[in-house]
Write a protein that holds these residues in place. Structure first.
Motif, PDB file in Angstrom:
ATOM      1  N   VAL A  69       0.751  -1.096  -0.136  1.00  0.00           N
ATOM      2  CA  VAL A  69      -0.047  -0.027  -0.215  1.00  0.00           C
ATOM      3  C   VAL A  69       0.848   1.135  -0.036  1.00  0.00           C
ATOM      4  O   VAL A  69       0.729   2.201  -0.622  1.00  0.00           O
ATOM      5  CB  VAL A  69      -0.751   0.069   1.305  1.00  0.00           C
ATOM      6  CG1 VAL A  69      -1.603   1.261   1.502  1.00  0.00           C
ATOM      7  CG2 VAL A  69      -2.008  -1.120   1.157  1.00  0.00           C
ATOM      8  N   ASN A  70       1.807   1.090   0.662  1.00  0.00           N
ATOM      9  CA  ASN A  70       2.756   2.353   0.845  1.00  0.00           C
ATOM     10  C   ASN A  70       3.587   2.796  -0.444  1.00  0.00           C
ATOM     11  O   ASN A  70       3.654   3.936  -0.951  1.00  0.00           O
ATOM     12  CB  ASN A  70       3.857   2.230   2.030  1.00  0.00           C
ATOM     13  CG  ASN A  70       3.112   2.611   3.341  1.00  0.00           C
ATOM     14  OD1 ASN A  70       2.016   3.117   3.325  1.00  0.00           O
ATOM     15  ND2 ASN A  70       3.612   1.845   4.436  1.00  0.00           N
TER      16      ASN A  70
ATOM     17  N   SER B  75       1.176   4.246  -2.596  1.00  0.00           N
ATOM     18  CA  SER B  75       1.045   5.690  -2.489  1.00  0.00           C
ATOM     19  C   SER B  75       1.805   6.376  -2.954  1.00  0.00           C
ATOM     20  O   SER B  75       1.723   7.528  -3.528  1.00  0.00           O
ATOM     21  CB  SER B  75       0.895   5.716  -0.757  1.00  0.00           C
ATOM     22  OG  SER B  75       0.482   6.959  -0.286  1.00  0.00           O
TER      23      SER B  75
ATOM     24  N   ASP C 212      -4.238   8.743  -0.601  1.00  0.00           N
ATOM     25  CA  ASP C 212      -5.026   7.859   0.185  1.00  0.00           C
ATOM     26  C   ASP C 212      -6.652   7.897  -0.147  1.00  0.00           C
ATOM     27  O   ASP C 212      -7.334   7.019   0.058  1.00  0.00           O
ATOM     28  CB  ASP C 212      -5.162   8.666   1.707  1.00  0.00           C
ATOM     29  CG  ASP C 212      -3.781   8.346   2.410  1.00  0.00           C
ATOM     30  OD1 ASP C 212      -2.913   7.854   1.694  1.00  0.00           O
ATOM     31  OD2 ASP C 212      -3.699   8.821   3.444  1.00  0.00           O
ATOM     32  N   ARG C 213      -6.974   9.022  -0.740  1.00  0.00           N
ATOM     33  CA  ARG C 213      -8.430   9.366  -0.938  1.00  0.00           C
ATOM     34  C   ARG C 213      -8.792   8.327  -2.248  1.00  0.00           C
ATOM     35  O   ARG C 213      -9.834   7.779  -2.471  1.00  0.00           O
ATOM     36  CB  ARG C 213      -8.711  10.632  -1.516  1.00  0.00           C
ATOM     37  CG  ARG C 213     -10.417  11.055  -1.927  1.00  0.00           C
ATOM     38  CD  ARG C 213     -11.008  10.783  -0.872  1.00  0.00           C
ATOM     39  NE  ARG C 213     -12.687  10.986  -1.530  1.00  0.00           N
ATOM     40  CZ  ARG C 213     -13.333   9.892  -1.926  1.00  0.00           C
ATOM     41  NH1 ARG C 213     -12.744   8.681  -1.790  1.00  0.00           N
ATOM     42  NH2 ARG C 213     -14.557  10.040  -2.424  1.00  0.00           N
TER      43      ARG C 213
ATOM     44  N   MET D 190      -7.115   5.599  -3.217  1.00  0.00           N
ATOM     45  CA  MET D 190      -6.780   4.132  -3.005  1.00  0.00           C
ATOM     46  C   MET D 190      -7.812   3.669  -1.818  1.00  0.00           C
ATOM     47  O   MET D 190      -7.992   2.396  -2.291  1.00  0.00           O
ATOM     48  CB  MET D 190      -5.321   4.002  -2.188  1.00  0.00           C
ATOM     49  CG  MET D 190      -4.110   4.349  -2.973  1.00  0.00           C
ATOM     50  SD  MET D 190      -2.558   3.917  -1.957  1.00  0.00           S
ATOM     51  CE  MET D 190      -2.630   4.807  -0.620  1.00  0.00           C
ATOM     52  N   ALA D 191      -8.154   4.393  -0.969  1.00  0.00           N
ATOM     53  CA  ALA D 191      -9.186   3.681   0.087  1.00  0.00           C
ATOM     54  C   ALA D 191     -10.460   2.951  -0.364  1.00  0.00           C
ATOM     55  O   ALA D 191     -10.614   2.035  -0.129  1.00  0.00           O
ATOM     56  CB  ALA D 191      -9.308   4.892   1.266  1.00  0.00           C
TER      57      ALA D 191
ATOM     58  N   SER E  87      -9.988  -1.101  -0.153  1.00  0.00           N
ATOM     59  CA  SER E  87     -11.104  -1.763   0.839  1.00  0.00           C
ATOM     60  C   SER E  87     -12.191  -2.439   0.016  1.00  0.00           C
ATOM     61  O   SER E  87     -12.319  -3.596   0.477  1.00  0.00           O
ATOM     62  CB  SER E  87     -11.831  -0.479   1.444  1.00  0.00           C
ATOM     63  OG  SER E  87     -11.211   0.152   2.207  1.00  0.00           O
TER      64      SER E  87
END
Length: 298
Positions: free
Chosen positions: A196-197, A200, A212-213, A215-216, A220
């Motif tokens: 994930v990092n 990002s 974050d906006r 990916m989330a 999820s």
């Protein structure tokens, strides 16, 4: 025992007040037990002890063990065996105590020197990631606790009862399977954070100011679909056999962050294998993708 507990109130000692130990100690305190002592060497551990275990006296490990009915060992995997031997050699443990450890990599066998003294021993690993903050206590109530007690049925029952007190679901893991259990969770949870990092960082390189906006919702949904549908949840260019897209990905990754290329390539291979076995990727598409993955980015 918990919510409306009927069991006795235990005097708990925590060795040591790291991220896991402090949080589990706080959870046991919330369940009605008395955390009377904790060991804390680093400044971070001392701070966690003050915040999460405010009534606990900070003492050396041997003194913590002597004071407690239930001794919780929350130390790194490689330090556990030596700590147990040290507590036995300093006569810090006694028959009738409970000795628990939180290492995922070890079962209850590592506690054998204490068991020989008449100490009830259990391995209890919370299947959760910890930050060492108060919100971790709440997260436990939605998590499982892996309990290993060898052939000791009483140990299993104690571990089960304590897990339920914490609001967790106890899961029995055999002694001989403990290392595989831990490897599986490490591969899934720890490597997910790395993945994930990396995602990002690449999005930032692509000009996305708030990765974050973006990916989330996607990540999820991917996790939810994977848990619900298994390999049938696989999507993307590998599953579609889009070999040219895979080549493009390898090229732009090599230009942006070459360190990511090997990870992308290996995960794409594993994805192709699973998609093929699940009937999602046809043989000719699998061959095209494999050829693309074997090429060096140009």
């Amino acid at each position: 025992m918990p919510a409306g507990r009927t069991g006795p109130r235990l005097r708990v000692g925590v060795i040591s007040a790291g991220r896991v130990g402090a949080v589990l100690g706080a959870a046991l305190r919330r369940a009605g037990h008395e955390v009377i002592a904790a060991s804390a060497v680093s400044e971070a551990s001392q701070r966690r002890a003050e915040e999460l275990l405010p009534d606990a006296a900070v003492m050396p490990p041997d003194e913590v063990a002597r004071q407690a009915d239930l001794v919780l060992l929350a130390v790194p995997d490689d330090a556990l065996a030596g700590l147990v031997r040290g507590l036995v050699n300093t006569e810090s443990l006694r028959a009738g105590q409970m000795l628990l450890h939180t290492s995922g990599a070890h079962g209850s066998a590592v506690l054998a020197p204490a068991a020989e003294l008449g100490v009830l021993t259990v391995a209890m690993h919370p299947a959760m990631t910890f930050t060492g903050r108060a919100e971790d206590v709440e997260r436990l109530t939605n998590a499982c606790m892996a309990v290993t007690a060898g052939a000791n049925e009483a140990g299993w029952h104690v571990g089960e009862a304590l897990a339920l007190e914490l609001g967790m679901e106890p899961v029995q893991v055999p002694e001989e399977s403990r290392q595989l259990y831990h490897a599986a969770l490490t591969h899934g949870a720890n490597h997910l954070i790395t993945l994930v990092n990396e995602c990002s960082a690449l999005l930032r390189e692509a000009g996305v100011e708030v990765p974050d906006r973006v990916m989330a919702p996607l990540l999820s949904a991917s996790l939810d679909n994977a848990l619900r549908f298994g390999d049938r949840a696989i999507t993307g260019p590998v599953m579609r056999g889009d070999a040219d897209t895979v080549r493009t990905h390898l090229r732009v990754l090599a230009e942006t962050d070459p360190a990511v290329v090997d990870g992308y390539r290996e995960l794409a291979r594993r994805t192709a294998d699973r998609a093929t076995r699940s009937g999602l990727l046809r043989a000719d598409g699998a061959e095209d993708v494999a050829a693309a993955l074997d090429e060096e980015p140009s």
